[in-house]
Design an enzyme around this catalytic site. Structure first.
Site, PDB file in Angstrom:
ATOM      1  N   GLY A  47      -6.012   5.804 -12.574  1.00 55.01           N
ATOM      2  CA  GLY A  47      -5.116   6.390 -13.563  1.00 55.01           C
ATOM      3  C   GLY A  47      -5.198   5.757 -14.949  1.00 55.01           C
ATOM      4  O   GLY A  47      -6.270   5.356 -15.432  1.00 55.01           O
ATOM      5  N   ILE A  48      -4.040   5.689 -15.571  1.00 50.16           N
ATOM      6  CA  ILE A  48      -3.948   5.219 -16.957  1.00 50.16           C
ATOM      7  C   ILE A  48      -4.446   3.774 -17.086  1.00 50.16           C
ATOM      8  O   ILE A  48      -5.123   3.433 -18.054  1.00 50.16           O
ATOM      9  CB  ILE A  48      -2.489   5.383 -17.428  1.00 50.16           C
ATOM     10  CG1 ILE A  48      -2.217   6.879 -17.626  1.00 50.16           C
ATOM     11  CG2 ILE A  48      -2.213   4.601 -18.700  1.00 50.16           C
ATOM     12  CD1 ILE A  48      -0.777   7.280 -17.495  1.00 50.16           C
ATOM     13  N   GLY A  49      -4.139   2.955 -16.111  1.00 44.99           N
ATOM     14  CA  GLY A  49      -4.583   1.555 -16.149  1.00 44.99           C
ATOM     15  C   GLY A  49      -6.094   1.445 -16.158  1.00 44.99           C
ATOM     16  O   GLY A  49      -6.667   0.620 -16.883  1.00 44.99           O
ATOM     17  N   TYR A  96      12.651   6.632  -9.798  1.00 44.30           N
ATOM     18  CA  TYR A  96      11.573   6.572 -10.791  1.00 44.30           C
ATOM     19  C   TYR A  96      12.139   6.533 -12.215  1.00 44.30           C
ATOM     20  O   TYR A  96      11.777   5.647 -13.015  1.00 44.30           O
ATOM     21  CB  TYR A  96      10.616   7.764 -10.649  1.00 44.30           C
ATOM     22  CG  TYR A  96       9.500   7.694 -11.671  1.00 44.30           C
ATOM     23  CD1 TYR A  96       8.505   6.721 -11.560  1.00 44.30           C
ATOM     24  CD2 TYR A  96       9.473   8.542 -12.776  1.00 44.30           C
ATOM     25  CE1 TYR A  96       7.503   6.616 -12.519  1.00 44.30           C
ATOM     26  CE2 TYR A  96       8.472   8.440 -13.734  1.00 44.30           C
ATOM     27  CZ  TYR A  96       7.490   7.477 -13.596  1.00 44.30           C
ATOM     28  OH  TYR A  96       6.505   7.362 -14.553  1.00 44.30           O
ATOM     29  N   SER A 120       8.228   6.053 -20.209  1.00 41.95           N
ATOM     30  CA  SER A 120       8.055   7.431 -19.726  1.00 41.95           C
ATOM     31  C   SER A 120       9.040   8.372 -20.392  1.00 41.95           C
ATOM     32  O   SER A 120      10.153   7.982 -20.752  1.00 41.95           O
ATOM     33  CB  SER A 120       8.281   7.468 -18.218  1.00 41.95           C
ATOM     34  OG  SER A 120       8.329   8.795 -17.751  1.00 41.95           O
ATOM     35  N   GLY A 127      -2.418  -2.741 -12.263  1.00 34.93           N
ATOM     36  CA  GLY A 127      -2.635  -1.385 -11.732  1.00 34.93           C
ATOM     37  C   GLY A 127      -3.813  -0.727 -12.416  1.00 34.93           C
ATOM     38  O   GLY A 127      -3.738   0.424 -12.857  1.00 34.93           O
ATOM     39  N   ALA A 128      -4.935  -1.462 -12.471  1.00 28.62           N
ATOM     40  CA  ALA A 128      -6.061  -1.028 -13.314  1.00 28.62           C
ATOM     41  C   ALA A 128      -7.155  -0.299 -12.538  1.00 28.62           C
ATOM     42  O   ALA A 128      -8.147   0.103 -13.129  1.00 28.62           O
ATOM     43  CB  ALA A 128      -6.668  -2.244 -14.024  1.00 28.62           C
ATOM     44  N   ASN A 129      -6.961  -0.102 -11.239  1.00 31.75           N
ATOM     45  CA  ASN A 129      -8.035   0.526 -10.477  1.00 31.75           C
ATOM     46  C   ASN A 129      -7.991   2.048 -10.524  1.00 31.75           C
ATOM     47  O   ASN A 129      -8.902   2.718 -10.035  1.00 31.75           O
ATOM     48  CB  ASN A 129      -8.011   0.069  -9.009  1.00 31.75           C
ATOM     49  CG  ASN A 129      -6.695   0.379  -8.338  1.00 31.75           C
ATOM     50  OD1 ASN A 129      -5.724  -0.337  -8.557  1.00 31.75           O
ATOM     51  ND2 ASN A 129      -6.638   1.434  -7.556  1.00 31.75           N
TER      52      ASN A 129
HETATM   53  N1  LIG Z   1       0.844   9.924 -15.478  1.00 35.63           N
HETATM   54  C1  LIG Z   1       1.883  10.177 -16.254  1.00 35.63           C
HETATM   55  O1  LIG Z   1       2.067  11.302 -16.735  1.00 35.63           O
HETATM   56  C2  LIG Z   1       2.858   9.086 -16.588  1.00 35.63           C
HETATM   57  C3  LIG Z   1       3.983   9.449 -17.349  1.00 35.63           C
HETATM   58  C4  LIG Z   1       4.886   8.459 -17.710  1.00 35.63           C
HETATM   59  C5  LIG Z   1       4.657   7.148 -17.351  1.00 35.63           C
HETATM   60  N2  LIG Z   1       3.570   6.830 -16.600  1.00 35.63           N
HETATM   61  C6  LIG Z   1       3.402   5.417 -16.231  1.00 35.63           C
HETATM   62  O2  LIG Z   1       2.060   4.989 -16.406  1.00 35.63           O
HETATM   63  C7  LIG Z   1       1.725   4.012 -15.419  1.00 35.63           C
HETATM   64  C8  LIG Z   1       0.474   4.443 -14.688  1.00 35.63           C
HETATM   65  O3  LIG Z   1       0.693   5.738 -14.129  1.00 35.63           O
HETATM   66  P1  LIG Z   1      -0.509   6.589 -13.525  1.00 35.63           P
HETATM   67  O4  LIG Z   1      -0.158   8.014 -13.724  1.00 35.63           O
HETATM   68  O5  LIG Z   1      -1.791   6.072 -14.013  1.00 35.63           O
HETATM   69  O6  LIG Z   1      -0.336   6.269 -11.962  1.00 35.63           O
HETATM   70  P2  LIG Z   1      -1.438   6.183 -10.815  1.00 35.63           P
HETATM   71  O7  LIG Z   1      -2.614   7.022 -11.132  1.00 35.63           O
HETATM   72  O8  LIG Z   1      -0.691   6.439  -9.537  1.00 35.63           O
HETATM   73  O9  LIG Z   1      -1.903   4.665 -10.843  1.00 35.63           O
HETATM   74  C9  LIG Z   1      -0.976   3.661 -10.544  1.00 35.63           C
HETATM   75  C10 LIG Z   1      -1.685   2.335 -10.499  1.00 35.63           C
HETATM   76  O10 LIG Z   1      -0.706   1.332 -10.190  1.00 35.63           O
HETATM   77  C11 LIG Z   1      -1.170   0.611  -9.055  1.00 35.63           C
HETATM   78  N3  LIG Z   1      -0.073   0.067  -8.254  1.00 35.63           N
HETATM   79  C12 LIG Z   1       0.918   0.719  -7.621  1.00 35.63           C
HETATM   80  N4  LIG Z   1       1.689  -0.160  -6.958  1.00 35.63           N
HETATM   81  C13 LIG Z   1       1.163  -1.395  -7.181  1.00 35.63           C
HETATM   82  C14 LIG Z   1       1.512  -2.695  -6.775  1.00 35.63           C
HETATM   83  N5  LIG Z   1       2.555  -2.934  -5.963  1.00 35.63           N
HETATM   84  N6  LIG Z   1       0.767  -3.731  -7.218  1.00 35.63           N
HETATM   85  C15 LIG Z   1      -0.305  -3.527  -8.011  1.00 35.63           C
HETATM   86  N7  LIG Z   1      -0.696  -2.308  -8.422  1.00 35.63           N
HETATM   87  C16 LIG Z   1       0.037  -1.259  -8.006  1.00 35.63           C
HETATM   88  C17 LIG Z   1      -1.992   1.593  -8.261  1.00 35.63           C
HETATM   89  O11 LIG Z   1      -2.827   0.898  -7.356  1.00 35.63           O
HETATM   90  P3  LIG Z   1      -3.212   1.500  -5.910  1.00 35.63           P
HETATM   91  O12 LIG Z   1      -4.405   2.377  -6.130  1.00 35.63           O
HETATM   92  O13 LIG Z   1      -3.506   0.284  -5.116  1.00 35.63           O
HETATM   93  O14 LIG Z   1      -2.031   2.277  -5.411  1.00 35.63           O
HETATM   94  C18 LIG Z   1      -2.750   2.264  -9.397  1.00 35.63           C
HETATM   95  O15 LIG Z   1      -3.815   1.461  -9.816  1.00 35.63           O
HETATM   96  C19 LIG Z   1       2.945   3.900 -14.504  1.00 35.63           C
HETATM   97  O16 LIG Z   1       3.705   2.790 -14.913  1.00 35.63           O
HETATM   98  C20 LIG Z   1       3.705   5.190 -14.763  1.00 35.63           C
HETATM   99  O17 LIG Z   1       5.096   5.058 -14.544  1.00 35.63           O
HETATM  100  C21 LIG Z   1       2.670   7.772 -16.202  1.00 35.63           C
END
Ligand SMILES: NC(=O)c1ccc[n+]([C@@H]2O[C@H](COP(=O)([O-])OP(=O)(O)OC[C@H]3O[C@@H](n4cnc5c(N)ncnc54)[C@H](OP(=O)(O)O)[C@@H]3O)[C@@H](O)[C@H]2O)c1
Length: 310
Positions: A24-26, A175, A150, A20-22
């Site tokens: 957000g956090i990734g 979630y 989380s 999921g590196a494209n």
């Molecule tokens: N942001 C926060 O405050 C927060 C808090 C607690 C935990 N987290 C955790 O941190 C991680 C990243 O969160 P984020 O906020 O960066 O989310 P995000 O911005 O929505 O990014 C999610 C990433 O995961 C990818 N993804 C989703 N479904 C996928 C699949 N089936 N196969 C491959 N890639 C997939 C997305 O790709 P697409 O662009 O293709 O959808 C995107 O690159 C998650 O595990 C989340 O639970 C985040």
């Protein structure tokens, strides 16, 4: 132990895979690790978004060593193919299990195997990927698996007899429960690695509360609307950008003093520099971890034996 997220230790010679590196956090974890000198493999399900992310890192980090590899973590065949391609490499020093559905669908959905989609994406696919790539991690001296937990783990129960939420689905429970499972898996993996005498470590990191409206705009990676920026900035006191949200996972990945079983999160709970923090007793429980492991083997169709010669 002090840690400056702006002055990372050198990671030259290491190889990191981030799911999921494209976005957000990734994305930001990948960029920060590339800046530290690691070769970073961006695991992404969409080729255009993958290309935009790779180009952005190359633009922002001169000399960055990055590539993209296809992976949809909710698709067992896609995970198996990604793992097979990783296994052809000489080494994998960090496997960062980051991909996730953070805004689950209102109605229960399933993957092609009938597993609830949030559990499938956030947990089952990562369990499968870790199981399949463990032999490669074992070959890479002192490798780490970093799982993204989380704060939601503080706010939900964990009924192990209803993980698929067949009759009780709602998006919040899906979630929160998936993130409890992620953390419980990460800590159980570490216990099993320790028991087997493995040099691989499993750590868990949470990013606090990180929003895209507080995150730098990057073409093709993060382009929030004006309204989103405005709304997210109203919460500035207790939120941070995803560039800062990546800090905990990056520390878990490359701090030379970090050890298996640790839980990293922001100093001020929802934001701030990464420190070792406390995970919930449920996610630390060996009883929960053991039961979850059996369920994940069943749901993924993937046996995961740690410490067994393959
Ligand atoms: N942001 C926060 O405050 C927060 C808090 C607690 C935990 N987290 C955790 O941190 C991680 C990243 O969160 P984020 O906020 O960066 O989310 P995000 O911005 O929505 O990014 C999610 C990433 O995961 C990818 N993804 C989703 N479904 C996928 C699949 N089936 N196969 C491959 N890639 C997939 C997305 O790709 P697409 O662009 O293709 O959808 C995107 O690159 C998650 O595990 C989340 O639970 C985040």
């Amino acid at each position: 132990m002090s840690w400056d997220p702006h002055a990372l230790p050198h990671a030259v010679g290491t190889t990191v895979m981030v799911t999921g590196a494209n976005a957000g956090i990734g994305f930001f974890a990948s960029e920060q690790l590339a800046r530290a000198g690691a070769h970073v493999i961006l695991g992404c399900r969409n080729p255009e978004r993958a290309e935009a992310a790779v180009s952005a890192i190359r633009r922002r980090v001169p000399g960055a060593s990055v590539e993209a590899t296809p992976i949809d973590v909710s698709d067992r065949g896609s995970v198996a193919a990604a793992a097979a391609s990783l296994l052809e490499r000489d080494r994998l020093d960090v496997l960062m299990l980051n991909a996730g559905i953070v805004h689950p669908p209102a109605e229960r959905a399933t993957d092609a195997d009938g597993n609830e989609l949030v559990l499938s994406t956030n947990v089952i696919g990562h369990f499968q990927l870790a199981a399949l790539t463990l032999p490669l991690l074992e070959r890479s001296n002192g490798a780490r698996v970093v799982s993204l937990g989380s704060l939601a783990t503080l706010l939900s129960r964990f009924p192990l007899d209803d993980l698929q939420l067949e009759s009780s689905y709602n998006s919040w429970t899906a979630y929160a429960q998936s993130k409890i499972a992620v953390q419980a898996f990460g800590f159980e993996l570490d216990r099993r690695l320790r028991a087997s005498g493995s040099a691989v470590a499993s750590l868990v990191a949470h990013p606090g509360y990180s929003t895209s409206g507080r995150t730098p705009g990057i073409r093709g990676v993060n382009q929030p609307s004006r309204a989103k920026r405005f709304a997210d900035n109203l919460q500035a006191a207790w939120t941070q950008g995803k560039d800062h949200g990546a800090w905990s996972a990056v520390r878990a990945a490359i701090d030379p003093d970090a050890v298996g079983g640790q839980y990293y999160g922001p100093r001020f709970v929802t934001k701030g520099e990464p420190v070792v923090t406390h995970a919930t007793p449920t996610t630390r429980s060996p009883r929960v971890g053991e039961r979850l492991w059996t369920l994940l083997e069943e749901y993924s169709g993937q046996a995961f034996r740690v410490g067994e010669r393959r």
